[in-house]
Write a protein that holds these residues in place. Structure first.
Motif, PDB file in Angstrom:
ATOM      1  N   LEU A   1       0.754  -1.091   0.023  1.00  0.00           N
ATOM      2  CA  LEU A   1       0.077  -0.014   0.067  1.00  0.00           C
ATOM      3  C   LEU A   1       0.735   1.261  -0.059  1.00  0.00           C
ATOM      4  N   SER A   2       2.127   1.040   0.681  1.00  0.00           N
ATOM      5  CA  SER A   2       2.906   2.431   0.525  1.00  0.00           C
ATOM      6  C   SER A   2       3.322   2.628  -0.884  1.00  0.00           C
ATOM      7  N   GLU A   3       3.242   1.872  -1.757  1.00  0.00           N
ATOM      8  CA  GLU A   3       3.653   2.279  -3.220  1.00  0.00           C
ATOM      9  C   GLU A   3       2.736   3.508  -3.746  1.00  0.00           C
ATOM     10  N   PHE A   4       1.524   3.553  -3.056  1.00  0.00           N
ATOM     11  CA  PHE A   4       0.461   4.286  -3.624  1.00  0.00           C
ATOM     12  C   PHE A   4       0.392   5.541  -2.911  1.00  0.00           C
ATOM     13  N   ALA A   5       1.154   5.689  -1.745  1.00  0.00           N
ATOM     14  CA  ALA A   5       1.226   6.887  -0.880  1.00  0.00           C
ATOM     15  C   ALA A   5       1.772   8.096  -1.737  1.00  0.00           C
ATOM     16  N   SER A   6       1.324   9.206  -1.337  1.00  0.00           N
ATOM     17  CA  SER A   6       1.789  10.356  -2.164  1.00  0.00           C
ATOM     18  C   SER A   6       2.163  11.184  -1.043  1.00  0.00           C
ATOM     19  N   SER A   7       3.126  11.982  -1.384  1.00  0.00           N
ATOM     20  CA  SER A   7       3.602  12.784  -0.387  1.00  0.00           C
ATOM     21  C   SER A   7       2.771  14.301  -0.282  1.00  0.00           C
ATOM     22  N   ASN A   8       1.959  14.637  -1.312  1.00  0.00           N
ATOM     23  CA  ASN A   8       1.348  16.038  -1.515  1.00  0.00           C
ATOM     24  C   ASN A   8      -0.109  15.707  -1.516  1.00  0.00           C
ATOM     25  N   ASP A   9      -0.818  14.983  -0.653  1.00  0.00           N
ATOM     26  CA  ASP A   9      -2.314  14.624  -0.652  1.00  0.00           C
ATOM     27  C   ASP A   9      -2.891  15.844  -0.241  1.00  0.00           C
ATOM     28  N   ASN A  10      -3.967  16.186  -0.998  1.00  0.00           N
ATOM     29  CA  ASN A  10      -4.937  17.157  -0.341  1.00  0.00           C
ATOM     30  C   ASN A  10      -6.108  16.595  -0.716  1.00  0.00           C
ATOM     31  N   LEU A  11      -7.315  17.243  -0.101  1.00  0.00           N
ATOM     32  CA  LEU A  11      -8.569  16.575  -0.401  1.00  0.00           C
ATOM     33  C   LEU A  11      -8.898  16.687  -2.173  1.00  0.00           C
ATOM     34  N   GLU A  12      -8.440  17.620  -2.795  1.00  0.00           N
ATOM     35  CA  GLU A  12      -8.721  17.687  -4.368  1.00  0.00           C
ATOM     36  C   GLU A  12      -7.959  16.558  -5.008  1.00  0.00           C
ATOM     37  N   GLU A  13      -6.950  16.162  -4.653  1.00  0.00           N
ATOM     38  CA  GLU A  13      -6.043  15.040  -5.419  1.00  0.00           C
ATOM     39  C   GLU A  13      -6.514  13.719  -4.824  1.00  0.00           C
ATOM     40  N   VAL A  14      -7.214  13.486  -3.738  1.00  0.00           N
ATOM     41  CA  VAL A  14      -7.506  12.119  -3.205  1.00  0.00           C
ATOM     42  C   VAL A  14      -8.474  11.591  -4.181  1.00  0.00           C
ATOM     43  N   PHE A  15      -8.285  10.428  -4.859  1.00  0.00           N
ATOM     44  CA  PHE A  15      -9.372   9.549  -5.256  1.00  0.00           C
ATOM     45  C   PHE A  15      -9.137   8.274  -5.169  1.00  0.00           C
ATOM     46  N   GLU A  16     -10.236   7.459  -5.426  1.00  0.00           N
ATOM     47  CA  GLU A  16     -10.094   6.107  -5.396  1.00  0.00           C
ATOM     48  C   GLU A  16      -9.186   5.473  -6.215  1.00  0.00           C
ATOM     49  N   ASN A  17      -8.246   4.382  -5.677  1.00  0.00           N
ATOM     50  CA  ASN A  17      -7.278   3.758  -6.348  1.00  0.00           C
ATOM     51  C   ASN A  17      -7.849   2.383  -6.572  1.00  0.00           C
ATOM     52  N   ARG A  18      -8.301   2.006  -7.607  1.00  0.00           N
ATOM     53  CA  ARG A  18      -8.857   0.668  -7.899  1.00  0.00           C
ATOM     54  C   ARG A  18      -7.699  -0.366  -7.410  1.00  0.00           C
ATOM     55  N   GLU A  19      -6.392  -0.429  -7.726  1.00  0.00           N
ATOM     56  CA  GLU A  19      -5.583  -1.320  -7.390  1.00  0.00           C
ATOM     57  C   GLU A  19      -5.365  -1.456  -5.909  1.00  0.00           C
ATOM     58  N   GLN A  20      -5.425  -0.369  -5.037  1.00  0.00           N
ATOM     59  CA  GLN A  20      -5.310  -0.094  -3.819  1.00  0.00           C
ATOM     60  C   GLN A  20      -6.214  -1.036  -3.115  1.00  0.00           C
ATOM     61  N   ILE A  21      -7.681  -0.737  -3.662  1.00  0.00           N
ATOM     62  CA  ILE A  21      -8.980  -1.342  -3.037  1.00  0.00           C
ATOM     63  C   ILE A  21      -8.829  -2.990  -3.369  1.00  0.00           C
ATOM     64  N   GLU A  22      -8.285  -3.315  -4.572  1.00  0.00           N
ATOM     65  CA  GLU A  22      -8.213  -4.748  -4.651  1.00  0.00           C
ATOM     66  C   GLU A  22      -7.215  -5.572  -3.802  1.00  0.00           C
ATOM     67  N   ILE A  23      -5.956  -5.009  -3.595  1.00  0.00           N
ATOM     68  CA  ILE A  23      -5.051  -5.455  -2.846  1.00  0.00           C
ATOM     69  C   ILE A  23      -5.802  -5.676  -1.333  1.00  0.00           C
ATOM     70  N   SER A  24      -6.352  -4.551  -0.792  1.00  0.00           N
ATOM     71  CA  SER A  24      -7.042  -4.463   0.515  1.00  0.00           C
ATOM     72  C   SER A  24      -8.013  -5.523   0.575  1.00  0.00           C
ATOM     73  N   LYS A  25      -8.816  -5.944  -0.586  1.00  0.00           N
ATOM     74  CA  LYS A  25      -9.974  -7.004  -0.272  1.00  0.00           C
ATOM     75  C   LYS A  25      -9.228  -8.386  -0.384  1.00  0.00           C
ATOM     76  N   HIS A  26      -8.160  -8.522  -1.228  1.00  0.00           N
ATOM     77  CA  HIS A  26      -7.302  -9.670  -1.189  1.00  0.00           C
ATOM     78  C   HIS A  26      -6.830 -10.001   0.081  1.00  0.00           C
ATOM     79  N   TYR A  27      -6.314  -8.959   0.841  1.00  0.00           N
ATOM     80  CA  TYR A  27      -5.827  -9.415   2.430  1.00  0.00           C
ATOM     81  C   TYR A  27      -7.243  -9.600   3.509  1.00  0.00           C
TER      82      TYR A  27
END
Length: 110
Positions: free
Chosen positions: A55-81
């Protein structure tokens, strides 16, 4: 009652166990439970570290509310676990199949 199994053959839901099987290896039910619990903690720590690494591969250093969006790969990884068997079920399966190495130093001293 049938339980579903994953690709490793470990049940993904709760299974009724015969406690007489648990003390055959160690000679003591409570010692067996301690071995299983410690192995479950190891498995849990390894899975947590692995998940955070992915999941750290998807982390961004400059997240703000406008730039945050659903990442399908991240969701699939979480569902797998989430679908994986719980660490205590994996540890129990490993213990009952003789895949866990353990030792009791207090017994070795005698």
């Amino acid at each position: 009652m049938s339980s579903t199994k994953n690709t490793q053959g470990v049940p993904t839901s709760t299974v009724t166990r015969d406690v007489r099987q648990l003390d055959q290896t160690t000679g003591n039910l409570y010692e067996s439970l301690v071995v299983i619990a410690k192995r479950a903690n190891q498995i849990s720590a390894n899975l947590k570290e692995e998940l955070h690494g992915k999941l750290s591969e998807f982390a961004s250093s400059n997240d703000n509310l406008e730039e945050v969006f659903e990442n399908r790969e991240q969701i699939e990884i979480s569902k797998h676990y989430e679908r994986m068997p719980k660490p205590n079920l994996i540890a129990m399966d490993e213990f009952l199949n003789g895949k866990v190495y353990y030792r009791n130093p207090s017994k070795e001293q005698k």
